[in-house]
Enzyme design. Sequence first.
Site, PDB file in Angstrom:
ATOM      1  N   GLU A 131       0.824  -1.208   0.000  1.00  0.00           N
ATOM      2  CA  GLU A 131       0.000   0.000   0.000  1.00  0.00           C
ATOM      3  C   GLU A 131       0.863   1.265   0.000  1.00  0.00           C
ATOM      4  O   GLU A 131       0.542   2.251  -0.668  1.00  0.00           O
ATOM      5  CB  GLU A 131      -0.937   0.009   1.211  1.00  0.00           C
ATOM      6  N   ASP A 148      -5.076 -10.174  -7.869  1.00  0.00           N
ATOM      7  CA  ASP A 148      -5.447  -9.328  -8.999  1.00  0.00           C
ATOM      8  C   ASP A 148      -4.285  -8.612  -9.686  1.00  0.00           C
ATOM      9  O   ASP A 148      -4.061  -8.760 -10.887  1.00  0.00           O
ATOM     10  CB  ASP A 148      -6.505  -8.308  -8.564  1.00  0.00           C
ATOM     11  N   GLU A 181     -12.616  -0.134  -9.801  1.00  0.00           N
ATOM     12  CA  GLU A 181     -12.204  -1.054 -10.858  1.00  0.00           C
ATOM     13  C   GLU A 181     -13.099  -1.015 -12.093  1.00  0.00           C
ATOM     14  O   GLU A 181     -12.620  -1.089 -13.232  1.00  0.00           O
ATOM     15  CB  GLU A 181     -12.139  -2.487 -10.301  1.00  0.00           C
TER      16      GLU A 181
END
Length: 591
Positions: free
Chosen positions: A179, A312, A487
Site C-alpha cells: 500500500e 489481482d 475497478e
Amino acid sequence: MAQQRKSKEDKVKQREPSSAPAASLATDDNDQDSAPPTFGKTAFVMLAMALLVYMYQTDTLKLWGTKISKPTTRRGDGVEPTMGRKIDIFADVPRRDAVVKSFKHAWAAYERDAMGCDEYHPLSKKGSNLTDEGGIGYGIIDSIDTMQIMGLVDEYQRARDWVANKLTFEREGNFNTFETTIRVLGGLLSAYHLSDEDPIFLEKATELADRMLPVFDTPSGLPLSMVNLARRKGVDDPNTPGLVSTAEASTLQLEFRYLSFLTDNENYWDKAEGVMRVIKSAKLPSGLAPIFLSAENGQFLVSEIRLGSRGDSFYEYLLKQFLQTNQSEDVYRQMYAETMQAIHENLVHKGIKKGLTYTSELLPDRQADGQLAWRLSPKQDHLVCFLAGSLMLGATTTEAKHGSVSIPPSPSELTSAGQRDWEFGVQLMDTCMDTYKTATGLSPEIVHFYTQDDKGEQDRTGRDWYIKGNGYPGQPSYDARYILRPETVESLFIAYRLTGDEKYREHGWNIFQAIEKYCRVESGGYASILNVDDVRSIKMDKMETFFMSETLKYLYLLFSDANVLPLDKYVFNTEAHPFPIFTPTTRTGFF
C-alpha cells in the site's frame, strides 16, 4: 499545471475533407466543333459520382458528421471493422466538470477535518492514521496528481506545500509495503512528472524508497509485507508469518523501476526485477498463481487461486511492465500471454440464465488419501473488474499484428489470441455492469454466480448472480457493501478510449450519479454504504483514499479528451497514478 502540459501532447486529428474545385463547363453555340448539349450534364453527373466514390473511400462524408463516430452495429465478438480508421474523442465538458465538482467536495472535507492524515471519516468529521506514531499523508499524496490532472491550482499548491514542509517518514510504526508503494511512492513519482519535475517530489520519493529497500532482504528476495520506516526494517505480517502475498510482491515494479530510471540507481530496478525472477521460476504447470509465496524459498504455497484480492494486480502488472518500458522486455509479454491462456482454460465460465461471462476461484481441497484437488468457487470480487479493460488493452498491444490498431480495432488487426482476449474483455465489462443493477445502482463488493445446483433459485431472481447471505432483512451481508471502488470505472475508461462507444460513458455517468445519490455526505466527503440492495442503506464512516485517487480520476478521464493521458504514452499503476512510458537506458530482463 498538468492541463497545460497535456495540451502539448500530440492529438489524434481527423483528416480535413478535400475541397473539390467547382467545374465550369461552358459551351459556345456558334462553335461547330462543340460537344452536343447533353455533354455538360453527363460530365457533371460523372464528376459528381467520382467525387462521391472518393469521399466514401476516404471517410470524408463521415468526417462531416458528428464529432465522435458512435458505433451503430455490434459484432458478436465485440470487435468492429473500421478499415484502419481512428476516431477523435472529445470531452463531455458538463459531465467532466461535474466530476471535478465532486472531487472538490471530497477534498475540501478532508482538508478541513483531516489534513495530513492517512484516512478520513466523513460522518464523524475526523481523520486517523495507520500507526499510533502518526501517518505519512496517504490521503494527501494519493490525491495530488488528481488535482494536477483536473487543473485545481489552489488545492494542488496547498497539498504540495504540506509535502514540502510537513511530510516525514520518521515514523516508529509498521506500514504495509504494498500500500505504501502504490499510494505514496507512486503518488510522489506521478506528481513529480506532472509538475514539470518539481524536485521536492523526487526527493521525498527517493527517501521513502531507501527506507523501504530492506523489505527485500529475505532469503528469496521476496519483500516482507510490512516496513518500519523509522528503523528502515522489513517486518513480517503477524497474521501470515513467513508468507508473502503474490499480488503485493509483484505490484511494486512499476514504481521502483520508474524511480530507477529517474535516478540512475539500478538497485531499485534490481530489487523489483528480482521478485519477478523468483515468481517466474516458481510458476505452476497450470500457468496460474496461488495467492501466497514463501518468503524463505520463493515457492508458491498451497493456497487459493483467484483474480481478486491478493491475486489481482499480479496479472495487471505483467501487462503494465511490458508497456512501461515501451514493449522492450518480451519476458513480460510472454508471462502475460501464458497467464491469460491459463485463465481462459481454468477460470472462465458462463451464467446459466443470461449467459454472462464471469471468473471463478480455485480452492485447494486436500483429499482423504492426501492428494490435492481443486474445487471451483463461482465467486467474483469487484476487484476482478479491472481485468475487463486490461484484457482489451492487452489485446490491442501485445496481440496487435502490425503495431497500432484502429479505434475500435478490426478483427484482422489482432491475432487469434487478441480476438479471444478482446471478446472476453468486452463480455466481462458487460458482466461487471450487470452487477450494478441493484436497488442503489451500485455494485456489491463480492458476488457469487448461480450454478446448476442453484437453478431453481436463479430462475426466480432472473439474475445470473447473487449477494451471498444478503436475504435477511436488517442484516446485510458483508459482501453487499460498496466502498467507493474504482475497478469498473477504470475499465470503462479504457474501453471507451479503445472503442469510442458511447455506452461506456453512459455506464460511467450512471455510476457517478448513484455515488452522488447514495454516498455523498452533505457536510463534506463521501461514505461507503453497507447494502447496495437497500435504498435506505446506512453509510459507513470511511472515505477510502482510492476514491479521490482512482474512482474520480478515472471518471474524469472517461469524460475527457483522448489527448489527456493517452494510453499509448502513459501506464497507470494500480492506484491510478500515471507514469510516462519510457525506453530504458540500462540493462533490462532477468535471464
